[in-house]
Design an enzyme around this catalytic site. Structure first.
Site, PDB file in Angstrom:
ATOM      1  N   HIS A 122       0.825  -1.220   0.000  1.00  0.00           N
ATOM      2  CA  HIS A 122       0.000   0.000   0.000  1.00  0.00           C
ATOM      3  C   HIS A 122       0.856   1.266   0.000  1.00  0.00           C
ATOM      4  CE1 HIS A 122      -3.326  -2.650   0.613  1.00  0.00           C
ATOM      5  NE2 HIS A 122      -3.013  -2.954   1.844  1.00  0.00           N
TER       6      HIS A 122
HETATM    7 ZN   LIG Z   1      -3.555  -7.505   3.410  1.00  0.00          ZN
END
Ligand SMILES: [Zn+2]
Length: 304
Positions: A122
């Site tokens: 992320h």
């Molecule tokens: Zn994850």
């Protein structure tokens, strides 16, 4: 048994508030479990060199790196990451990226290797979120392109959450193919476009998952013809995961690992494995799933 170095950074434990939902203890437990299995020796466990500024800046903008290093992210940015800033947070993130670089480097000669943490998918070029500061897979892919003459890399992301940062970093870049198979209704709620995304409904079980994965993997390898793969073997598609929303069993996840690693080995594509997420209600379940991934790799390459 061919020795394969595995890279760990669990000596860098972050000071987290009580009841923080990140399972910091998972990584040391994983290493202990692998040693206890008798399949991995102490001599195979290595602390990596931390990723340098130059290595990180191949995937992240220099200003973001500088602000992370000096603790100058604003409160909203730090909150999106989900860890309080500390020098250890920086060190741990560098170390974990270094571990994936080292695993990729070893994979090129030994067929496979692993970072016993990592998979921080992320993290974007200029920001982090969801417990991710630097994108280790992106940094490692760039490192192998820069130092080992690798032209094409495939990132096979089987964490239950979409690899949004990875997708964004490599958007428009044909040299790194991004494949993510993840929960449609799970974090991140605004998805990026990977080169190939497979979105699954809540409650998806083993057989349906594996059916989609097999097709996605074939398409990935067909379209990218990679010289190196980076496999994010998230333990969070597990039915007992607090953040997962899918319903894979441990046996199903073991079949997943067999499918991914067996396919790569059969096609002689080296693979660096990163652990990515795993937030089971009983953290030993996540540890067991991660350990099974590494035991599968050991078995598959032992037979080759
Ligand atoms: Zn994850």
């Amino acid at each position: 048994m061919n020795a394969v170095p595995l890279f760990y950074s669990d000596v860098f434990v972050l000071p987290l508030p009580a009841h923080h939902r990140f399972p910091m203890g998972k990584y040391a437990r994983l290493r202990e479990r692998l040693l206890a299995s008798g399949e991995f020796g102490l001599d195979e466990m290595r602390v990596p060199r931390p990723a340098s500024d130059a290595e990180i800046e191949r995937a992240h903008c220099p200003r973001y790196l500088e602000r992370v290093v000096n603790g100058r992210l604003d409160p909203a940015e730090q909150k999106a990451i989900g860890f309080p800033w500390s020098p250890r947070m920086v060190e741990r993130s560098r170390q974990s990226s270094g571990a994936t670089i080292a695993a990729a480097r070893e994979a090129l000669t030994r067929g496979w290797s692993a970072n016993l943490a990592g998979g921080t998918h992320h993290a974007f070029r200029d920001r982090g979120e969801g417990f991710c500061v630097f994108n280790d897979a992106a940094i490692a892919a760039r490192a192998m392109q820069a130092e080992a003459g690798i032209r094409r890399v495939a990132i096979v992301d089987c964490d239950v959450h979409q690899g949004n940062g990875t997708a964004a970093i490599f958007r428009g870049d044909d040299s790194v193919f991004t494949f993510s198979i993840h929960g449609a209704r799970n974090f991140p709620f605004a998805k990026e476009a990977s080169d190939l995304d497979v979105e699954l409904e809540d409650g998806t079980g083993d057989d349906e998952y594996l059916w989609h994965l097999e097709r996605g993997l074939d398409e990935t390898l067909e379209r990218s013809a990679p010289q190196l793969a980076i496999y994010l073997a998230g333990a969070d598609p597990y039915e007992g995961d607090r953040l997962g929303r899918l319903k894979l069993t441990k046996a199903g996840l073991a079949r997943r690992d067999e499918l991914v690693l067996g396919t790569l080995e059969a096609r002689a594509i080296p693979v660096a494995i990163a652990m990515a997420g795993g937030y089971a209600r009983d953290i030993e379940d996540s540890v067991e799933i991660h350990a099974n991934t590494l035991l599968a790799a050991r078995r598959i390459w032992a037979d080759s």
